[in-house]
Design an enzyme around this catalytic site. Structure first.
Site, PDB file in Angstrom:
ATOM      1  N   ASP A  12       0.840  -1.198   0.000  1.00 35.43           N
ATOM      2  CA  ASP A  12       0.000   0.000   0.000  1.00 35.43           C
ATOM      3  C   ASP A  12       0.876   1.249   0.000  1.00 35.43           C
ATOM      4  O   ASP A  12       1.801   1.359   0.806  1.00 35.43           O
ATOM      5  CB  ASP A  12      -0.873   0.057   1.254  1.00 35.43           C
ATOM      6  CG  ASP A  12      -2.081  -0.865   1.166  1.00 35.43           C
ATOM      7  OD1 ASP A  12      -2.391  -1.343   0.066  1.00 35.43           O
ATOM      8  OD2 ASP A  12      -2.702  -1.111   2.219  1.00 35.43           O
ATOM      9  N   GLY A  40      -6.765  -9.696   2.541  1.00 38.44           N
ATOM     10  CA  GLY A  40      -6.376 -10.955   3.159  1.00 38.44           C
ATOM     11  C   GLY A  40      -5.340 -10.751   4.252  1.00 38.44           C
ATOM     12  O   GLY A  40      -5.486 -11.251   5.368  1.00 38.44           O
ATOM     13  N   GLU A 216     -22.605   4.000  13.295  1.00 37.02           N
ATOM     14  CA  GLU A 216     -23.839   3.521  13.945  1.00 37.02           C
ATOM     15  C   GLU A 216     -23.661   2.132  14.548  1.00 37.02           C
ATOM     16  O   GLU A 216     -24.612   1.571  15.099  1.00 37.02           O
ATOM     17  CB  GLU A 216     -24.996   3.517  12.945  1.00 37.02           C
ATOM     18  CG  GLU A 216     -25.373   4.900  12.434  1.00 37.02           C
ATOM     19  CD  GLU A 216     -26.458   4.831  11.391  1.00 37.02           C
ATOM     20  OE1 GLU A 216     -27.282   3.897  11.432  1.00 37.02           O
ATOM     21  OE2 GLU A 216     -26.486   5.715  10.513  1.00 37.02           O
ATOM     22  N   ASP A 246     -11.493  -4.297   7.576  1.00 37.55           N
ATOM     23  CA  ASP A 246     -10.680  -5.511   7.688  1.00 37.55           C
ATOM     24  C   ASP A 246     -10.279  -5.772   9.126  1.00 37.55           C
ATOM     25  O   ASP A 246     -10.195  -6.923   9.558  1.00 37.55           O
ATOM     26  CB  ASP A 246      -9.425  -5.397   6.821  1.00 37.55           C
ATOM     27  CG  ASP A 246      -9.749  -5.382   5.337  1.00 37.55           C
ATOM     28  OD1 ASP A 246     -10.797  -5.931   4.954  1.00 37.55           O
ATOM     29  OD2 ASP A 246      -8.956  -4.808   4.570  1.00 37.55           O
TER      30      ASP A 246
END
Length: 308
Positions: A12, A40, A216, A246
């Protein structure tokens, strides 16, 4: 009981911006961070830090970046089940605005070429009563085959069908637990109400459904219950929401693998996700093993006080 997370891993690169760019516009980032990502890997690390015994199955390329990813994952996971493919390692670019919202673009050639049934010894390693957790980054045919074979081997199966690209959830007969966010629940069922969407997912074969609702909280519903359990969110100032879903999913399933109930697992997962959105980064924002231990301890005390 082991948790088998079958999915993807990537590098990333995050660019922090005052706002997301408009079409055709170039903006200068205020900061840039590079790290490990992929749904994953994110979920596997969250589950492992929560205390679960995790087997992570994912593909990497045949480049130097794959070596870096492997080295960085070693502190959280056993990397022996990562395989190498003759392709570039997958990458994601994350545009993160100051308010915490993000936009993500991913290159997933390794994930799309990964077939754990044919390319690994997954089916020889898993055993009865283990748990299989999958996401939507692999081709749907591969996901469906893994889920079907896992059910035949008496594993508990969990599907987080994100991203939704070609995920087909018309038949969920091989899925014990479905985890989706509000938008995904609506997209998959055409229904605005999270409870109505969960009910339709039951009709398609799921045994339990979790719908995360952001600020919420979340809806947790087992088919055996008359009504869903609605869990309030923990308030936190959103700094970076990337990977929060995740964090929730990995923590939730990691705790199921440790014998926790759906409600107990969801409570801890909600706390973990709230911590992650208040920090920058993805894996770097997740609670550490020590923090998870404290969160779980406090949650268990709260459950005792409430007589749960």
């Amino acid at each position: 009981m082991r948790l088998h997370v079958v999915g993807n891993v990537c590098v990333d690169t995050s660019f922090r911006l005052p706002r997301l760019p408009r079409p055709g516009e170039t903006l200068n980032a205020t900061s840039t961070v590079e790290g490990i990502g992929g749904k994953g890997a994110n979920q596997a690390v969250a589950a492992a830090r929560s205390g679960a015994d995790v087997c992570f199955w994912a593909p990497l390329g045949d480049d130097d970046m794959a070596d870096r990813v492997t080295e960085m994952l070693k502190s959280d996971l056993d990397v022996d089940r990562l395989i190498r493919l003759p392709l570039p390692t997958d990458r994601s670019t994350i545009l993160l605005e100051e308010g915490g919202e993000n936009a993500i673009v991913s290159a997933v050639v390794c994930a799309r070429a990964f077939d754990p049934i044919q390319q690994t010894n997954l089916t020889e390693i898993w055993s009865k009563d283990d748990i299989l957790l999958m996401q939507g980054n692999l081709p749907w045919e591969v996901i469906a085959t893994c889920l079907k074979l896992a059910k035949r081997s008496d594993l508990k199966t969990v599907l987080n069908p994100s991203p939704l690209s070609d995920t087909n959830v018309e038949d969920l007969a091989d899925v014990d637990v479905v985890i989706v966010n509000r938008g995904e629940a609506c997209a998959l069922t055409g229904l605005e109400s999270p409870a109505a969407a969960a009910d339709l997912l039951f009709d398609r074969g799921a045994r339990s459904v979790v719908v995360t609702l952001g600020s919420e909280g979340s809806l947790v519903w087992d088919q055996a219950d008359d009504a869903p359990f609605v869990l309030e969110a923990h308030r936190s100032a959103a700094v970076d929401t990337s990977g929060a879903g995740d964090c929730f999913a990995g923590t939730f399933v990691g705790l199921l693998a440790q014998g926790k109930t759906l409600a107990a697992a969801a409570k801890v997962a909600t706390k973990a996700a709230a911590i992650s959105v208040a920090r920058l980064g993805t894996l770097s924002s997740y609670p550490s093993r020590a923090e998870f231990s404290e969160i779980i301890k406090i949650s268990e005390l709260e459950n005792t006080w409430l007589g749960q």
